[in-house]
Motif scaffolding. Sequence first.
Motif, PDB file in Angstrom:
ATOM      1  N   ALA A 187      68.564  35.343 -14.362  1.00 27.08           N
ATOM      2  CA  ALA A 187      67.843  35.653 -15.180  1.00 27.08           C
ATOM      3  C   ALA A 187      66.216  35.686 -13.918  1.00 27.08           C
ATOM      4  O   ALA A 187      66.052  34.159 -14.472  1.00 27.08           O
ATOM      5  CB  ALA A 187      67.399  36.013 -16.503  1.00 27.08           C
ATOM      6  N   PRO A 188      65.575  36.231 -13.730  1.00 30.90           N
ATOM      7  CA  PRO A 188      64.712  35.448 -12.816  1.00 30.90           C
ATOM      8  C   PRO A 188      63.626  34.274 -13.629  1.00 30.90           C
ATOM      9  O   PRO A 188      63.369  33.645 -13.544  1.00 30.90           O
ATOM     10  CB  PRO A 188      63.903  36.872 -12.249  1.00 30.90           C
ATOM     11  CG  PRO A 188      63.998  37.280 -12.453  1.00 30.90           C
ATOM     12  CD  PRO A 188      64.707  37.430 -13.596  1.00 30.90           C
ATOM     13  N   GLN A 189      63.631  34.664 -14.747  1.00 24.52           N
ATOM     14  CA  GLN A 189      61.956  33.952 -15.454  1.00 24.52           C
ATOM     15  C   GLN A 189      62.730  32.688 -16.263  1.00 24.52           C
ATOM     16  O   GLN A 189      62.274  32.232 -16.577  1.00 24.52           O
ATOM     17  CB  GLN A 189      61.468  34.980 -16.861  1.00 24.52           C
ATOM     18  CG  GLN A 189      60.899  34.273 -17.607  1.00 24.52           C
ATOM     19  CD  GLN A 189      60.102  35.654 -18.084  1.00 24.52           C
ATOM     20  OE1 GLN A 189      60.104  37.133 -17.576  1.00 24.52           O
ATOM     21  NE2 GLN A 189      59.452  35.361 -18.981  1.00 24.52           N
ATOM     22  N   ALA A 190      64.289  32.856 -16.369  1.00 24.63           N
ATOM     23  CA  ALA A 190      64.985  31.667 -17.259  1.00 24.63           C
ATOM     24  C   ALA A 190      65.926  30.820 -15.471  1.00 24.63           C
ATOM     25  O   ALA A 190      66.240  29.731 -15.787  1.00 24.63           O
ATOM     26  CB  ALA A 190      66.314  31.710 -17.710  1.00 24.63           C
ATOM     27  N   ALA A 191      65.538  31.343 -14.961  1.00 23.64           N
ATOM     28  CA  ALA A 191      65.762  30.701 -13.574  1.00 23.64           C
ATOM     29  C   ALA A 191      64.779  28.631 -13.708  1.00 23.64           C
ATOM     30  O   ALA A 191      63.991  29.328 -13.850  1.00 23.64           O
ATOM     31  CB  ALA A 191      65.314  30.999 -11.875  1.00 23.64           C
TER      32      ALA A 191
END
Lengths: 673, 201
Positions: free
Chosen positions: B148-152
């Motif tokens: 997920a982009p926000q967790a990257a």
Amino acid sequence: MRWAVPPATAVLFLVQSLTAGPGVAQELVPVNPDSVLEQASLSPIGYDTSYNRDLSTGTWTQVLSYGLNRGRLALNANGSSTTVAFPRSPGLGGRNGSFGGSLFYRATGNWIWTLNGTFNRVVSTDVVSETSQRQNRLKINSQYTLTPVRAVSLTGIVSSEFQQDHGLTVRPLGQERLRLLTRYNAAGDSVGVDSIFVHDQRDSTYMSGRQDGATVLVAWNPKSWLQMTGDASGTRVNPVTTSQLRDFARALDGSAVEAVDRSRFESPNTSESYQTKVTFTGIRRMTAWANARGLHNTQQYFDKSLRNQEQLSLDQRFGILHAEFLPILGLQVGAEASTSRSLSGYALRANRSSLVTSRSVTTFLSYMPSPRSRAGVTLNLDNQKNERQANGNGTNISRLLQVSGGHRVSSRLSLDAAGTVSLTSFQYVDSILDQDNARTYVNVGGGYTVSDRCSTLVHFSATRGHTVAIDPSRSGNNNVQSTYQMDAILRVGVSRTLSIIQNYLLNAIYQIYDDTQSESRSVLSRIRRIDTTVADSLFTFASIRVNHNFLFLDSGSFTKPPGGERREYNVGSETYQQTFGATLGIQPAGGVGLFVTQSLANTKTNFPSAKTKTVDNRWNLTFGATVQRSLPGGASITGSAQHIGSYTEARSPLLPRNEQDDWLAGVTFHKDL
Amino acid sequence: MRRGIVVRLAVLALAAAPGVFGCGIFSPRAPRPGGGAGVVCVTPNAPDNVVSNVLAHYASLQGVTCYASMLDGSFTFHPDAADSIDAGADTVYVHWTRDIESRVAGNLAANATFHLVVFDSAYANPVFSPGPPRSELRFYAYHLIIHAPQAAPDTLFQGRANITFTQGSDAQWRITSWQDQRDTSGARTWGYLRRLYRVGF
């Protein structure tokens, strides 16, 4: 028996309270000299120690407190230490310690000086890592109250606080992470890049600063029917944070490498807040007030997870109007409207930034003409809008109508009813998560009381919930869940010592999917439940209690057969769940109790279609003691300890018996010195 | 006089009621056309069914509603103590209720491009309480793989979950408490992943 993990929760709250960063808005609450300086001090020193052990957590707490009042002077000091261990997770644990003290001095009738100091440390450890935070605060306050003109009261507070925070984190990364190190020559020019593989990190940060603050509180009562209060406060601190971040790594040739990054931040943090409230009672039988609050706050703190300095700015405004009117005795009508705006901006974790605006209106009517009758209606409308977020932007609308009423027909018979209608609507900018939840609930019932020892209550209720996902990708799960339920309680006092309590419950839950493609997933569950408790106090020192809990549950598909019009119920599983238990309690001496409980929990599940069934019998034996006694020398002890032993009869030698063999204890010892 | 006012107010309330309901302020919207089949959400007649739904539907866009329905109204989430200290002045973990958990799960599901949730093992025997209400405390070692982009750049989240399941008066089981703990791997925890998606509430 405690199943949750309250000590861990306590750790969390303690951690939250200890990690408030510099510049966090700290209210300068005025001191009431009468409450502080005129308390009688019975014993100057008190010591408490307690040990609590539940199923997953063991906590040992010690508290030492000291209090002294001498005329214009009051001194309080206390220290505490808490150690937390997780018996089922060896190596995992934590320690908290705090020392705090307060010195109050009344220079004159209106002038008070206060010195507060707190020194805290919180540590969390596991087998391979440790995280700790130490926080020191020393604050001096001066408060002066005066009445410059009639009907006006003015209080001013100035303060200065010295702050120190020290954080330390030691952790392995689990898997090596590549880091590129730039090489520089003597002239400061980059001459190449080294690749290293980081496996461990050690971060140390130290913050120090002084926070100055001022608060003014005004109370003005120009008329007997008009009151105005207001306060404004502000704080400012310019802390300096130094950090030393170490990476332990290996180079490409396998040799050990240590990379150190040192940095120093200066971060001016400010906080300003205001509040005002006007109360009006000038119209007969009417009260109205308005309240406005505001907060503007900027703060910086070291984010340990991201190893960098975070900057948070917060801007909040809140307003509320309230009016209530009593046209006749027993009748009250009112309305309340509120609006708020909260803007938070994060520099480092930008995806936490958000703007939330909300509006809310509540109207209510309640009527209680006599102690025997009551009725009420409340309508609540909420609208909350989330903006400027990385995700979840949109509007959340909530509407709720509540109606309730009750009437005591006679000294024995009473009737009551309640109902709610609500709609919660999630309307996102990214509409894939759009969803509406509608719900209605009606409950009608009453009670009949024969005597203090014999009574019954019966209620019938119906609930209908409709979950509607708007986007086609999710709307296949839209369904209506209808619940019909009957609850009843019967209390019978057979004799002076023997009592019987029975709870009955009949329940049916229909879950019917909206889409015809999902018809095969529609289900029905039904419940019959009877809980019985028989209690008898045999002698003044002994009592016995017998419990029987019976539950029948069946569930299965509730679908239309091919070509059929009416849904048919096909039972997928039937579960009979019974628990039978007996508890004997004895009080051999004052303040001391012994108890033993044995129970058998039986669960039988039939699967008619597969013609299979399972039976589980779980035996439980619990014994323990409780104590609540005063001891010589101003000491007391309160607590309980119990042993829980249980196992499940194995259906086959290969299956686990799930044996339990736990000691639970909670003991507190107090001593006045 | 008094009776007259009451009658008038009652008439006013009755007159207003059709307006309130007639405006349709309690009516849900109609779904957009073209919906496909939904996901299977097992009736939570046993804790195993709840676990099955969590594993199947956590971080799944179609399964958000099912996951949320596995949480009891009294649900609370407790992060690992070190994660809580790491959060510093950010009070992101405070007052983590069912509503917060549901919205966090929704935000994560909308952001994730790949998700896998695995309970690797039970690291201690479960604890049963005969009740009522019956409850069961289970000790799971877990790992999640989330893209997920926000967790990257993190994709692996690993640790331990002590989950309490409680049987409600409707005989269905739901999660009432979730205690997150780090393990010795050094990986980020589920609690850290959750933290990333609590925004604006």
